[in-house]
Enzyme design. Structure first.
Site, PDB file in Angstrom:
ATOM      1  N   LYS A  13     -58.714 -37.541 -25.742  1.00 26.95           N
ATOM      2  CA  LYS A  13     -57.306 -37.768 -25.582  1.00 26.95           C
ATOM      3  C   LYS A  13     -57.287 -37.859 -23.965  1.00 26.95           C
ATOM      4  CE  LYS A  13     -52.865 -38.027 -25.696  1.00 26.95           C
ATOM      5  NZ  LYS A  13     -52.292 -39.289 -26.181  1.00 26.95           N
ATOM      6  N   CYS A  25     -50.295 -45.928 -20.829  1.00 25.06           N
ATOM      7  CA  CYS A  25     -49.570 -45.041 -21.628  1.00 25.06           C
ATOM      8  C   CYS A  25     -48.051 -45.634 -21.532  1.00 25.06           C
ATOM      9  CB  CYS A  25     -49.463 -43.562 -21.101  1.00 25.06           C
ATOM     10  SG  CYS A  25     -48.591 -42.548 -22.396  1.00 25.06           S
TER      11      CYS A  25
HETATM   12  C1  LIG Z   1     -51.841 -41.680 -23.104  1.00 24.24           C
HETATM   13  C2  LIG Z   1     -50.788 -41.913 -23.772  1.00 24.24           C
HETATM   14  C3  LIG Z   1     -50.509 -42.779 -24.825  1.00 24.24           C
HETATM   15  C4  LIG Z   1     -49.912 -42.224 -25.947  1.00 24.24           C
HETATM   16  C5  LIG Z   1     -49.075 -41.151 -25.995  1.00 24.24           C
HETATM   17  O1  LIG Z   1     -49.604 -40.097 -25.764  1.00 24.24           O
HETATM   18  O2  LIG Z   1     -47.835 -41.030 -26.187  1.00 24.24           O
HETATM   19  N1  LIG Z   1     -49.664 -43.172 -26.958  1.00 24.24           N
HETATM   20  C6  LIG Z   1     -50.305 -44.532 -27.095  1.00 24.24           C
HETATM   21  O3  LIG Z   1     -50.163 -45.351 -27.994  1.00 24.24           O
HETATM   22  N2  LIG Z   1     -51.014 -44.701 -26.002  1.00 24.24           N
HETATM   23  C7  LIG Z   1     -51.338 -43.794 -25.084  1.00 24.24           C
HETATM   24  O4  LIG Z   1     -52.078 -44.439 -23.953  1.00 24.24           O
END
Ligand SMILES: C=Cc1c(C(=O)O)[nH]c(=O)[nH]c1=O
Length: 312
Positions: free
Chosen positions: A45, A130
């Site tokens: 993550k 993000c």
């Molecule tokens: C790192 C945050 C991201 C997130 C998030 O943590 O909301 N959701 C995504 O679809 N892509 C992202 O890059």
């Protein structure tokens, strides 16, 4: 059939990775991915310097019986040290990709300085896409800032690194981002991240389905496959060969994997459908891809990777 790939000094014996953010926030998640035979490597993550709770729930919703997903997680993660501890806690028999996503220019630099100064010798991925940090734009839609960050990063960062990009929808934008990326010794580009700021509505309740950002969130799953394929194809055609491609977005079958390979992907990563099927999806995708290759008489992915035909 031979279904492997190479990024820099890293050999992937299987083509399948988790999309960062899915099935990878905890050490247990990452171990589960590792334990699966058809997993090619693992992606953490995206980490920030300190752990984050993320946005309020509900922040994830499945759309149209799994045909898509909408998320506004808000970058929940246990912080860089947690992932570094995990990645330094044992030796890995598969490549690892440490994803980072600072919420500011300075945080991105500090994250990468800490990785550079650490004993971590695996791959790093700078998430420039993000869409869900409230008040923060997706960096990679700002070409000048992207150039500035990468210029600063490569002054000190000497380990293998790639970038995670958002989807682009204008051919001129492919030209512009490729021109910037080609200036740097990047190991890979990972495209696409979720399609930012979609909206899903529950007709019964006449309401949005996720709480953050008045229901706006990144879209993933089968419905973004055409966008993912287009981005991988467009970037492959424009990026220098030394920058390898991880194709992400809407993969649910071996046919989709085959399509990404035709567009030039070296590896693929799976998000929404991994969340639905768990890591065993990689075994299914691998056997489906193998069956397609056998049926077409291919013995190696190198025989058709990047060889998508146009109609001319
Ligand atoms: C790192 C945050 C991201 C997130 C998030 O943590 O909301 N959701 C995504 O679809 N892509 C992202 O890059």
């Amino acid at each position: 059939p031979q279904m492997t790939a190479q990024i820099g000094n890293f050999t992937f014996k299987h083509l399948f990775l988790n999309a960062s953010g899915v099935y990878c926030r905890t050490k247990q998640n990452l171990d589960d991915l590792l334990d699966n035979q058809a997993t090619g490597g693992i992606v953490t993550k995206s980490a920030t310097l300190r752990s984050r709770k993320g946005n309020p729930n509900p922040r994830y919703h499945s759309i149209l019986n799994g045909a898509g997903s909408i998320n506004s997680m808000g970058l929940p993660n246990y912080g860089l040290q947690y992932y570094l501890d995990y990645l330094l806690s044992k030796s890995f028999d598969k490549p690892t990709i440490l994803s980072v996503a600072g919420t500011s220019f300075d945080e991105n630099i500090e994250l990468l300085k800490q990785i550079q100064d650490s004993d971590y010798q695996g791959m790093t991925e700078l998430n420039l896409s993000c869409p869900n940090v409230v008040g923060k734009p997706q960096i990679a839609y700002d070409f000048e800032t992207t150039n500035k960050i990468l210029t600063e990063v490569f002054k000190f960062f000497k380990k293998p690194i790639g970038v995670k990009l958002p989807p682009y929808f204008d051919l001129n934008h492919f030209d512009q981002i490729a021109k910037i990326l080609n200036q740097f010794p990047l190991d890979h580009v990972n495209s696409i991240n979720s399609v930012g700021n979609g909206l899903w509505i529950d007709i019964e309740t006449e309401s949005v389905v996720i709480k953050p950002k008045k229901g706006f969130g990144g879209i993933g799953g089968k419905m973004v496959l055409p966008t993912g394929l287009a981005n991988v194809r467009a970037l492959r055609e424009r990026l220098k060969p030394s920058i390898k491609m991880i194709g992400t977005g809407g993969i649910t079958s071996g046919k989709d994997v085959f399509a990404y390979l035709l567009c030039g992907a070296d590896l693929v990563s799976v998000g929404t459908q991994l969340g639905i099927e768990s890591p065993k999806i990689f075994n299914r995708l691998e056997s489906e891809l193998a069956a397609i290759m056998v049926e077409k008489g291919y013995t190696s992915v190198n025989e058709f990777r990047g060889k998508l035909k146009s109609l001319e």
